[in-house]
Design a protein around this motif. Structure first.
Motif, short mmCIF file in Angstrom:
data_model
loop_
_atom_site.label_atom_id
_atom_site.label_comp_id
_atom_site.label_asym_id
_atom_site.label_seq_id
_atom_site.Cartn_x
_atom_site.Cartn_y
_atom_site.Cartn_z
N PHE A 1 0.84 -1.20 0.00
CA PHE A 1 0.00 0.00 0.00
C PHE A 1 0.88 1.25 0.00
CE2 PHE A 1 -2.38 3.39 1.95
CZ PHE A 1 -3.68 3.25 1.48
N ALA A 2 1.91 1.26 0.85
CA ALA A 2 2.82 2.40 0.90
C ALA A 2 3.56 2.57 -0.41
CB ALA A 2 3.81 2.21 2.06
N GLN B 1 -2.13 -2.76 -7.26
CA GLN B 1 -3.52 -2.48 -6.97
C GLN B 1 -4.36 -3.75 -7.01
OE1 GLN B 1 -5.86 -0.23 -9.81
NE2 GLN B 1 -6.78 0.98 -8.18
N SER C 1 1.23 4.10 -2.95
CA SER C 1 1.04 5.52 -2.67
C SER C 1 2.22 6.34 -3.17
CB SER C 1 0.85 5.74 -1.16
OG SER C 1 -0.25 5.02 -0.67
N TRP D 1 2.31 6.37 -7.20
CA TRP D 1 1.34 7.27 -7.80
C TRP D 1 1.56 8.72 -7.37
CZ3 TRP D 1 -3.56 3.70 -7.51
CH2 TRP D 1 -3.65 2.98 -8.72
N GLY D 2 2.05 8.93 -6.15
CA GLY D 2 2.34 10.28 -5.70
C GLY D 2 3.46 10.93 -6.50
N VAL E 1 -5.69 4.72 -1.01
CA VAL E 1 -4.44 5.24 -1.54
C VAL E 1 -4.66 6.61 -2.18
CG1 VAL E 1 -4.63 4.21 -3.84
CG2 VAL E 1 -2.38 4.60 -2.86
N THR E 2 -5.87 6.87 -2.65
CA THR E 2 -6.20 8.15 -3.27
C THR E 2 -5.90 9.32 -2.33
OG1 THR E 2 -7.98 7.10 -4.52
CG2 THR E 2 -8.06 9.49 -4.34
N TYR E 3 -6.07 9.12 -1.03
CA TYR E 3 -5.91 10.21 -0.08
C TYR E 3 -4.45 10.50 0.26
CZ TYR E 3 -10.77 8.87 0.29
OH TYR E 3 -12.07 8.55 -0.03
N PHE E 4 -3.55 9.60 -0.10
CA PHE E 4 -2.13 9.82 0.15
C PHE E 4 -1.43 10.44 -1.06
CE2 PHE E 4 -3.41 6.62 3.17
CZ PHE E 4 -2.69 6.93 4.32
N ILE E 5 -2.01 10.28 -2.24
CA ILE E 5 -1.36 10.74 -3.47
C ILE E 5 -1.06 12.24 -3.45
CG2 ILE E 5 -1.66 11.04 -5.97
CD1 ILE E 5 -3.13 8.35 -5.99
#
Length: 317
Positions: free
Chosen positions: A29-30, A252, A33, A36-37, A267-271
């Motif tokens: 997950f990290a 994903q 993130s 994509w970030g 993960v959307t909220y960490f990007i």
């Protein structure tokens, strides 16, 4: 920055994978993130040496190559049927060719930090569209409040109270349009490709291939061959495709299969957080106070739009 058909409705059921030892899902997950970030930074670097359509084409070529290799290893076959391929062509345009190109063009005139925050509005657009497009996805007061809060955050990021001073309207509009394209594509996929019987890997492999063909047709019409091949931007494009499009899709898949789509979509909220940190630290982009404050409001609103009411059945148990 989802590019595949797993959100918000899954295009096909994933066959159970053989039991094997995998890296802890939190680490994956990290990694997703971070990948994509950093994608918005890589887009910015890529456009410093190549035209936006060329950046997108390169990204799709490298991403498709990674999925093709994964399909070969897993002995996956491409989906069959003219109808399926027709719908995948539309999905490829809405989920890959169009948003990837729009973000590349947007970052010619806006910082990567702003592009990353604009990407976080996708759940807000999805919520707004679902109110009219998905009869089974009814709004609640909490979700509607989240929608309003989220768009208030967008106005904060853009500095609406000062007349959007210093903001490139065209670039920002392109980034927001790219973010809108994702939920449009998800809704289309949900309506047309659910229950096809094909695996996510084969469907998305075909989808990326079709998007690559689309860009291969369009790119020569609007760009000319570069006089040189700058190494830095080229490496950024390769990383953007192989990691941000190819490997990210595989990560994903594993997350959705292991912890479910709701947790995987967080993960959307960490990007935007990572995109902002990368842009400021590595590209020296400026950051006004309204940008992080607005981003927090956007993310809070987006989180509220994802709150689902408990089913009646669940409430009786």
């Amino acid at each position: 920055m989802s590019t595949v058909t797993t959100s918000p409705g899954r295009a096909a059921s994933v066959p159970p994978a053989p039991s094997r030892r995998r890296l802890d899902w939190r680490l994956r997950f990290a990694a997703l993130s971070l990948i994509w970030g950093f994608s918005f930074l890589l887009i910015k670097v890529g456009t410093e040496g190549y035209a936006p359509f060329q950046v997108t084409l390169g990204r799709l070529v490298f991403g498709t190559a990674v999925l093709a290799a994964a399909m070969a290893v897993r002995r996956e076959r491409l989906p069959r049927g003219a109808r399926t391929w027709g719908h995948l062509t539309v999905a490829a345009f809405l989920l890959n060719a169009l948003p990837f190109s729009l973000f590349a063009y947007a970052e010619l005139t806006i910082p990567s930090t702003l592009a990353g925050i604009c990407n976080a509005t996708s759940p807000l657009w999805g919520m707004a569209l679902s109110l009219v497009a998905l009869s089974e996805d009814r709004p609640t007061r909490v979700r509607v409040a989240g929608l309003g809060l989220g768009f208030l955050g967008v106005l904060t990021v853009l500095g609406a109270w000062q007349g959007f001073h210093g903001l490139d309207a065209t670039g920002t509009a392109l980034a927001l349009l790219a973010s809108l394209s994702y939920p449009v594509g998800w809704i289309y996929v949900r309506r047309t490709l659910a229950g096809t019987g094909h695996s996510h890997l084969s469907m998305t492999g075909a989808q990326l291939f079709l998007a690559t063909v689309q860009l291969a047709v369009v790119t020569p019409l609007f760009t000319t061959l570069p006089g040189s091949l700058p190494v830095g931007p080229l490496l950024a494009i390769a990383a953007l495709g192989a990691l941000g499009t190819g490997l990210a899709v595989l990560l994903q898949y594993g997350l959705v299969d292991e912890v479910g789509p709701t947790t995987a979509q967080m993960v959307t909220y960490f990007i935007p957080v990572i995109a902002t940190a990368a842009g400021v630290a590595l590209l020296g982009e400026s950051l006004a106070w309204s940008t992080p404050v607005g981003a927090v409001i956007v993310l809070a609103g987006a989180a509220l739009t994802q709150v689902r009411p408990k089913s009646r059945a669940a409430s009786r148990t």
